[in-house]
Design a protein around this motif. Structure first.
Motif, mmCIF file in Angstrom:
data_model
loop_
_atom_site.group_PDB
_atom_site.id
_atom_site.type_symbol
_atom_site.label_atom_id
_atom_site.label_comp_id
_atom_site.label_asym_id
_atom_site.label_seq_id
_atom_site.Cartn_x
_atom_site.Cartn_y
_atom_site.Cartn_z
ATOM 1 N N ASP B 235 -9.640 5.309 27.729
ATOM 2 C CA ASP B 235 -8.673 6.059 26.944
ATOM 3 C C ASP B 235 -9.333 6.616 25.684
ATOM 4 O O ASP B 235 -9.544 5.912 24.708
ATOM 5 C CB ASP B 235 -7.499 5.146 26.578
ATOM 6 C CG ASP B 235 -6.310 5.948 26.090
ATOM 7 O OD1 ASP B 235 -6.483 7.163 25.870
ATOM 8 O OD2 ASP B 235 -5.229 5.369 25.953
ATOM 9 N N ASP B 237 -7.977 9.001 23.955
ATOM 10 C CA ASP B 237 -6.924 9.464 23.044
ATOM 11 C C ASP B 237 -6.265 8.312 22.288
ATOM 12 O O ASP B 237 -5.469 8.541 21.382
ATOM 13 C CB ASP B 237 -5.865 10.247 23.822
ATOM 14 C CG ASP B 237 -6.449 11.533 24.391
ATOM 15 O OD1 ASP B 237 -7.245 12.165 23.667
ATOM 16 O OD2 ASP B 237 -6.144 11.881 25.533
ATOM 17 N N ALA B 238 -6.599 7.079 22.662
ATOM 18 C CA ALA B 238 -6.053 5.920 21.950
ATOM 19 C C ALA B 238 -6.767 5.791 20.599
ATOM 20 O O ALA B 238 -7.813 6.400 20.387
ATOM 21 C CB ALA B 238 -6.265 4.664 22.796
ATOM 22 N N GLU B 405 -1.397 -1.803 26.165
ATOM 23 C CA GLU B 405 -1.812 -0.639 25.375
ATOM 24 C C GLU B 405 -3.311 -0.417 25.475
ATOM 25 O O GLU B 405 -3.793 0.703 25.327
ATOM 26 C CB GLU B 405 -1.473 -0.843 23.893
ATOM 27 C CG GLU B 405 -0.023 -0.612 23.565
ATOM 28 C CD GLU B 405 0.265 -0.862 22.085
ATOM 29 O OE1 GLU B 405 -0.680 -0.850 21.266
ATOM 30 O OE2 GLU B 405 1.438 -1.084 21.772
ATOM 31 N N HIS B 462 7.839 -2.064 14.627
ATOM 32 C CA HIS B 462 6.886 -1.132 14.002
ATOM 33 C C HIS B 462 5.840 -1.899 13.222
ATOM 34 O O HIS B 462 6.012 -3.076 12.909
ATOM 35 C CB HIS B 462 7.598 -0.143 13.083
ATOM 36 C CG HIS B 462 8.309 -0.800 11.919
ATOM 37 N ND1 HIS B 462 7.655 -1.263 10.805
ATOM 38 C CD2 HIS B 462 9.625 -1.078 11.726
ATOM 39 C CE1 HIS B 462 8.538 -1.803 9.959
ATOM 40 N NE2 HIS B 462 9.739 -1.709 10.507
ATOM 41 N N SER B 544 8.494 10.754 16.029
ATOM 42 C CA SER B 544 7.531 10.914 17.128
ATOM 43 C C SER B 544 6.096 10.844 16.605
ATOM 44 O O SER B 544 5.205 10.355 17.300
ATOM 45 C CB SER B 544 7.788 12.206 17.923
ATOM 46 O OG SER B 544 7.875 13.288 17.067
ATOM 47 N N GLU B 545 5.876 11.273 15.371
ATOM 48 C CA GLU B 545 4.530 11.140 14.798
ATOM 49 C C GLU B 545 4.171 9.648 14.625
ATOM 50 O O GLU B 545 3.061 9.221 14.932
ATOM 51 C CB GLU B 545 4.477 11.877 13.449
ATOM 52 C CG GLU B 545 3.144 11.805 12.723
ATOM 53 C CD GLU B 545 1.991 12.522 13.450
ATOM 54 O OE1 GLU B 545 2.251 13.122 14.514
ATOM 55 O OE2 GLU B 545 0.845 12.439 12.976
ATOM 56 N N GLU B 547 5.324 7.241 16.349
ATOM 57 C CA GLU B 547 5.099 6.702 17.695
ATOM 58 C C GLU B 547 3.725 7.084 18.202
ATOM 59 O O GLU B 547 3.007 6.283 18.792
ATOM 60 C CB GLU B 547 6.167 7.206 18.669
ATOM 61 C CG GLU B 547 7.437 6.395 18.580
ATOM 62 C CD GLU B 547 8.507 6.868 19.558
ATOM 63 O OE1 GLU B 547 8.178 7.662 20.467
ATOM 64 O OE2 GLU B 547 9.659 6.443 19.390
ATOM 65 N N ARG B 548 3.377 8.354 17.961
ATOM 66 C CA ARG B 548 2.099 8.843 18.449
ATOM 67 C C ARG B 548 0.948 8.022 17.856
ATOM 68 O O ARG B 548 -0.039 7.720 18.513
ATOM 69 C CB ARG B 548 1.930 10.319 18.081
ATOM 70 C CG ARG B 548 0.826 11.040 18.857
ATOM 71 C CD ARG B 548 0.657 12.460 18.378
ATOM 72 N NE ARG B 548 0.165 12.556 17.019
ATOM 73 C CZ ARG B 548 -1.093 12.341 16.646
ATOM 74 N NH1 ARG B 548 -1.993 12.021 17.542
ATOM 75 N NH2 ARG B 548 -1.455 12.425 15.389
ATOM 76 N N LEU B 549 1.094 7.657 16.597
ATOM 77 C CA LEU B 549 0.032 6.891 15.931
ATOM 78 C C LEU B 549 0.091 5.408 16.271
ATOM 79 O O LEU B 549 -0.706 4.622 15.792
ATOM 80 C CB LEU B 549 0.160 7.065 14.408
ATOM 81 C CG LEU B 549 -0.146 8.464 13.893
ATOM 82 C CD1 LEU B 549 0.232 8.597 12.429
ATOM 83 C CD2 LEU B 549 -1.625 8.786 14.081
ATOM 84 N N GLY B 550 1.074 5.039 17.075
ATOM 85 C CA GLY B 550 1.178 3.633 17.456
ATOM 86 C C GLY B 550 1.803 2.791 16.357
ATOM 87 O O GLY B 550 1.748 1.563 16.384
ATOM 88 N N SER B 554 7.568 2.522 20.689
ATOM 89 C CA SER B 554 8.729 3.126 21.338
ATOM 90 C C SER B 554 9.407 2.090 22.211
ATOM 91 O O SER B 554 8.786 1.172 22.732
ATOM 92 C CB SER B 554 8.288 4.321 22.176
ATOM 93 O OG SER B 554 7.576 3.857 23.282
#
Ligand SMILES: Nc1nc2c(ncn2[C@@H]2O[C@H](COP(=O)(O)OP(=O)(O)O)[C@@H](O)[C@H]2O)c(=O)[nH]1
Lengths: 312, 568
Positions: B235, B237-238, B405, B462, B544-545, B547-550, B554
Motif C-alpha cells: 500500500d 497510499d497508506a 489497516e 478518532h 472526509s479529510e 478519514e482520509r488521513l486515518g 470511518s
C-alpha cells in the motif's frame, strides 16, 4: 455467471516496484535482518552466479558501509581453476573478508568421487568441511544463495531455516514463518541458514545479473570445450576428470549452467556467450537447472537426504 | 575506502516496472486431504506449460500413480521424500510459474491436522486463495474454516474451486448447492470477494481452458481468473511507515538508518515523526548504492539520513508526520496458536514485531473463535491450531496499526523463551482494548493502568487532531457533527501554547480553533477546514479529510459491511 473477472490486462500501478526490484528489496531486507539479529553471521560463497548476486546485494544492503560479515568458501579441491581465480579477484575487488576451508584430512586420505561414489565424496568434501568451518568460526547464521525453484525439497525451505547442533535440517519441525517476520533466535551450537534468494528463479538471477552488470565466472558462457558424454550430461575434461571405460573426448560448444566440482558438473550444449543470450536461452528453456548435476541424481530424493545431513 | 557518492542522483525510473512487465500474484491453496489440491496445481502447471521437460519425463517414468488418470499430476508438486512415501504433503511449499499475462508464486499448503498452522503461514503473504471443495461432499466445515483463515490473514480474493465435477456427472445442481451455502459464508466475512467455479483437476475442465462439459457455466477458467483479479501488493497510499532495521555508521560524518518502507512513500525534505519517542525530524537524504533518491515508496529498502541527529536505533519507526500509528504496551490481537503446549493466560513469551523482539505477557484469553461456524466461544486457553482473541502486554511500547489497516505493522509472532520455537502468529485487532488494570497473583488490583491511545481510539472513533477554521458557524457545525459521532471534541477561542496543546492532544481530543502559529502545531495532526458556500458541505469535506488521513476512523472500517458474492 461470474461477471467480475475483467477482460483487460492488469495494469502496473503508478507506484509499483518492478519485479526484479521487489525481489532485490526482499533480499536486502533479509540480509539486514541477518546482520542485525546474529552475532557471527557468515556468507557462504560458492563462486557461482547466485553467490555473485548475493555479494552484490550485500554491498547494496550496507552501503556506504562494508559488508559486515566474512565470506566462507568450502574448497573441495575439485573446483575449476577459473572459479578460484575469479573468487580471488572478485573478493579483492569489493574489499570483502574471505575464509576458505578444505577438509584436508579427507583430501589427504585420497577421497574422490570415483572410488567412493559421489554421495560419500560430497558428504566428506563439502558437507563435513562446511560444518567444521561453521563450528570453528562459531557462526550462528550462514547465508546461502539457494532458491526454492531449484529443487523440490528446497521449495519447502524457510527463509530462516533452523539447524540443530549437528547442523541438521528436520523438514518436520521447521519453525512457522509468517509475513516477513524472521525468527533468528538460537541456542549456542545451533545456527540458522538464511536464504535471501528464496523467491528468485534462475531467470530472475540472470536478468538481475544483466540489469546490474554483475561479474560472473566465464564458465557460464558458451565456448568450444573438450568434453565426454556421460549419460545425459557433458562433462568438460579437466585435469582431474577420469575417463570411464569406453569414453572418448569430443569437442562441443557448451556452457555450464551451474557450477560445482569438475567430475560432477555437467555442461549443456549452448551458443549463449553473453548474459543477454543466456537470458534469451532461459526464456526458451524447457529443462530444469540442476538436471546436469550428477549429485542430485545419485539417489532418489538425494538432495533432500543431503540437506538433512547439512549439505548446503 | 570511503564511498559516499554524495550528489549522484539515482533515478526512481529504474525502480518502476517496464510497460511489458508481468505483474506478480501470490496465491495460496487450501483444501482437505484428497480434495485434489496437488492434482489441481500439477494440472495448472502442466496445462500452462510450466513444467520442465525432465520433470515430465520423471513423472512418466515414475511407478507411482494414485490417480485414476494416465498421469498422476499430484507428483509434480509433492516435494519431500517422506511425503512421497506416505502419500501426503507435510508443510508449506512455494512454487513459481508464469503465463503470458502474469507471474505467480503459489504457497501450497497441505490438508491434514497441522492445517490451520500451515494455511495461516501460506496465507500471510498471499493476495488470493484458491479453496478446493470436493463436489461429492459439498461445502464442509473444513471449507468454511479455510475461507475464514484466508480472510483472517487479510486475503480478500477467495476462489472456490468445486473439484471432481467429473465424479458427479458435471451436475449443475451440485454446483448450485455449494454456491447457495457460500452465500451465507460471504455475509460473515466482511470485505471478501468470492468467486466460484466448477472444475475437474484430473481431466483439466475449467482449470486452464473453459470446459465443454459445463455448458451451464459461462464464467472464466481458474487460470483466467488468476490472471485478471486485481490484487493489491503493497500500500503506497497508506501513511508512511519506515522500519529502522540497522544503523549504518561508516565514519563520524554519516549516520544512516537502513530499513524498509512498509507502507506509503517518502520524499527528501519531508517532515517525519520518530516513534515511539514522538520526536519530530526531517528527511535529509534518501541514500542508495546507486546514489541519492528524491522519493521512495513501499516496499523499497533504502537508507535515510535525517536532519537532526537523534538517538534512533533498530526497532524504531520513522512515520508520516500526520496520521501516526498507535503506540502502546497493551494490545489485543487475534492469535493463531501453533504449538502443542496450549497458550494460557499469564504465559511469558517473546514477541517479534517489525524489527523489535520484546518480552511479553499474555494477559487474558478473551474468547476463542470456532473457525467452522465463525462463532465466539468462551476459552481459558488456546490449543494447537486454535484461534482466539488475546490480550498481550509488552515490556516496551509497540508502534503498530491494526492489521486490517496495515498487514506489515499490524502483525507479530510469539516465540518461546527457552527453545526459541515460533509459537503463534498475531494480528492486532482494529478494536484495541487495553487491560483496565494490572492485577497481581491474587487477582487484586495493585495499580490502575493509564487509559491508552488505543482505548481512546476505540471509544471516540478518532485519533487526536487539531482542526482550524476562522468561521465561527463552521466550528459550531463541526463540533455538533463530531460530537454526534461520539467524538471527544473541544472548541477553543484561541489555541493555547504548544505544551498545552500537546497535553490536550495526549488526552485524545479533537480541538477546534480559529487560528494558530506553526509553532503551536508542532508535532500535532492538524488540518485546515476548507470553506465553501455551504456549511454542510464544508463539514462533509472536513470529515472526509480526517478519514482520509486515518484520523477519523470511518464506521465502515470498524464494522465493515458484508462481503459480496458474485452471482449472476
Ligand atoms: N475423479 C477425479 N479424481 C480427482 C480429481 N482431482 C483429484 N482427484 C484424485 O483425488 C485423489 C487425491 O488427490 P490429491 O491431488 O493427491 O489431493 P490432495 O490431498 O488435496 O493434494 C487422487 O487420487 C487424485 O487422482 C478430479 O477432478 N476428479
Amino acid at each position: 455467471m461470474i461477471a467480475t473477472a475483467s477482460q483487460t490486462l492488469p495494469v502496473p500501478a503508478l507506484h509499483s516496484l518492478s519485479h526484479l526490484r521487489a525481489l532485490e528489496a526482499e533480499a536486502i531486507h533479509i540480509l539486514r535482518e541477518t546482520a542485525a539479529q546474529f552475532e557471527r553471521p557468515v556468507l557462504l560463497y560458492s563462486i557461482g552466479k547466485d553467490s555473485s548476486v548475493m555479494l552484490h546485494l550485500a554491498r547494496k544492503a550496507f552501503f556506504p558501509c562494508r559488508i559486515p560479515f566474512p565470506l566462507m568458501h568450502i574448497d573441495t579441491g575439485y573446483e575449476y581453476p577459473e572459479m578460484i581465480a575469479f573468487r580471488d579477484w572478485f573478493v579483492a575487488e569489493i574489499g570483502a573478508r574471505l575464509i576458505a576451508r578444505t577438509n584436508q584430512r579427507a583430501v589427504d586420505n585420497g577421497v574422490n568421487p570415483y572410488d567412493i561414489g559421489t554421495a560419500r565424496c560430497c558428504a566428506l568434501l563439502r558437507t563435513q568441511a562446511l560444518l567444521d568451518a561453521l563450528r570453528e568460526y562459531g557462526a550462528d547464521a550462514a547465508l546461502g544463495g539457494a532458491r526454492r525453484d531449484e529443487e523440490r525439497s528446497r521449495a519447502k525451505e524457510r527463509v530462516f531455516s533452523f539447524r540443530d547442533v549437528h547442523g541438521q535440517w528436520d523438514p518436520k519441525t521447521q519453525r512457522p514463518e509468517l509475513w516477513s517476520l524472521y525468527n533468528g533466535r538460537v541456542s549456542p551450537g545451533e545456527h540458522i541458514r538464511v536464504f535471501p534468494l528464496s523467491n528468485w528463479t534462475e531467470l530472475d538471477v540472470w536478468s538481475y545479473i544483466e540489469m546490474e552488470n554483475i561479474p560472473v565466472v566465464p564458465l557460464y558462457f558458451a565456448q568450444e570445450r573438450e568434453v565426454v558424454v556421460r549419460g545425459d550430461s557433458l562433462i568438460p575434461l579437466e585435469s582431474n576428470v577420469r575417463l570411464l571405460a569406453g569414453e572418448r573426448p569430443v569437442k562441443k560448444r557448451c556452457r555450464l549452467r551451474s557450477l560445482g566440482c569438475t567430475p560432477c558438473t555437467g555442461a549443456i550444449e549452448s551458443d549463449a556467450d553473453t548474459v543477454s543470450k543466456i537470458v534469451a536461452e532461459l526464456r526458451r528453456f524447457r529443462r530444469s537447472e540442476r538436471e546436469n548435476r550428477v549429485i542430485d541424481h545419485d539417489q532418489d530424493g538425494s538432495m533432500e537426504l543431503k540437506k538433512r545431513e547439512g549439505y548446503f | 575506502m570511503k564511498t559516499h557518492r554524495v550528489g549522484l542522483k539515482a533515478s526512481l525510473l529504474s525502480y518502476l516496472p517496464a510497460t511489458h512487465e508481468k505483474p506478480l500474484l501470490r496465491f495460496t491453496t487450501a483444501g482437505s486431504v484428497d480434495d485434489g489440491k496437488s492434482t489441481l496445481i500439477g494440472r495448472l502447471l502442466h496445462d500452462a506449460h510450466s513444467v520442465h521437460d525432465d520433470h515430465m519425463e520423471a513423472l512418466r517414468k515414475s511407478g507411482l500413480n494414485r490417480s485414476t488418470g494416465p498421469l498422476d499430476f499430484s507428483l509434480l508438486t509433492d516435494g519431500l521424500k517422506a511425503e512421497r512415501e506416505q502419500g501426503i504433503t507435510i508443510d508449506v511449499a512455494y512454487r513459481h510459474f508464469a503465463t503470458a499475462r502474469r507471474r505467480f508464486l503459489i504457497a501450497d499448503t497441505p490438508g491434514h491436522e497441522q492445517y490451520t498452522r500451515n494455511m495461516a503461514t501460506g496465507a500471510s503473504t498471499a493476495d488470493a486463495a484458491v479453496i478446493l471443495v470436493d463436489a461429492r461432499h459439498g461445502l464442509t466445515a473444513q471449507s468454511r474454516r479455510h475461507a475464514y483463515i484466508a480472510w483472517l490473514l487479510g486475503i480478500r480474493h477467495l476462489l472456490i474451486a468445486v473439484n471432481k465435477m467429473d465424479l458427479v456427472g458435471f451436475d449443475r445442481l451440485v454446483f448450485e448447492r455449494v454456491r447457495a451455502a457460500l452465500d451465507e459464508v460471504a455475509g460473515k466475512l466482511p470485505g471478501v470477494r468470492l468467486y466460484i467455479l466448477p472444475v475437474s483437476a484430473l481431466d483439466g475442465d475449467n482449470v486452464v481452458r473453459r470446459s465443454g462439459r459445463t455448458p451451464w457455466y459461462s464464467g472464466p477458467s481458474l487460470l483466467e481468473l488468476l490472471e485478471t483479479i486485481d490484487a493489491p501488493a503493497w500500500d503506497v497510499d497508506a501513511p508512511l511507515r519506515f522500519m529502522v532495521q540497522y544503523v549504518l555508521r561508516p565514519d563520524l560524518d554519516f549516520r544512516g538508518y537502513a530499513g524498509r518502507i512498509e507502507s506509503g512513500r517518502i520524499r527528501a525534505g519531508e517532515r517525519v515523526t520518530i516513534l515511539p519517542s514522538g520526536k519530530q525530524n526531517r528527511v535529509k537524504r534518501i541514500v542508495t548504492f546507486e546514489g541519492d533518491l528524491q522519493e521512495a515508496f513501499a516496499p523499497m529498502t533504502v537508507t535515510l539520513v535525517l536532519e537532526d541527529e537523534l538517538d534512533i536505533s533498530r526497532g524504531d519507526w520513522i512515520c508520516a508526520d500526520k496520521a501516526h500509528p498507535l503506540v502502546s504496551p497493551q494490545l489485543e490481537a487475534t492469535v493463531v496458536w501453533m504449538n502443542e503446549r496450549p497458550l494460557e493466560a499469564g504465559a511469558g513469551v517473546l514477541l517479534q514485531h517489525g524489527a523489535t523482539r520484546v518480552p511479553a505477557r499474555v494477559g487474558e484469553i478473551v474468547h476463542r473463535v470456532d473457525p467452522d461456524t465463525y462463532e465466539i466461544r468462551p476459552a481459558s486457553q488456546l490449543a494447537l491450531n486454535e484461534i482466539g482473541l488475546v490480550r498481550v502486554e509488552t515490556a516496551r511500547a509497540l508502534v503498530f496499526d491494526p492489521y486490517h489497516e496495515n498487514r506489515q505493522t499490524g502483525s507479530f509472532v510469539l516465540i518461546d523463551r527457552i527453545d526459541n520455537f515460533t509459537l503463534g502468529a498475531g494480528m492486532i485487532e482494529q478494536v484495541v482494548v487495553a487491560q483496565p488494570a494490572l492485577r497481581d497473583e491474587t487477582g487484586d488490583v495493585f495499580e490502575a493502568a493509564p487509559v491508552t491511545p488505543a482505548e481512546r481510539l476505540q471509544r471516540y472513533g478518532h485519533r487526536p487532531a487539531v482542526v482550524l477554521s476562522r468561521s465561527g458557524p463552521l466550528r459550531k457545525a463541526l463540533e455538533r457533527a463530531l460530537f454526534s459521532r461520539g467524538a471527544a471534541v473541544a472548541t477553543l477561542d484561541a489555541l493555547p501554547a504548544r505544551a498545552q496543546v500537546r497535553e490536550l492532544l495526549a488526552n485524545g481530543l479533537i480541538l477546534l480553533a480559529p487560528f494558530c502559529t506553526i509553532e503551536e502545531l508542532e508535532g500535532a495532526n492538524w488540518i485546515e477546514a476548507a470553506e465553501t458556500a455551504s456549511i454542510t458541505e464544508s463539514v462533509q469535506l472536513v470529515l472526509s479529510e480526517l478519514e482520509r488521513l486515518g484520523l477519523l476512523v470511518s464506521r465502515s472500517a470498524i464494522r465493515p459491511e458484508g462481503g459480496s458474492l458474485n452471482v449472476d
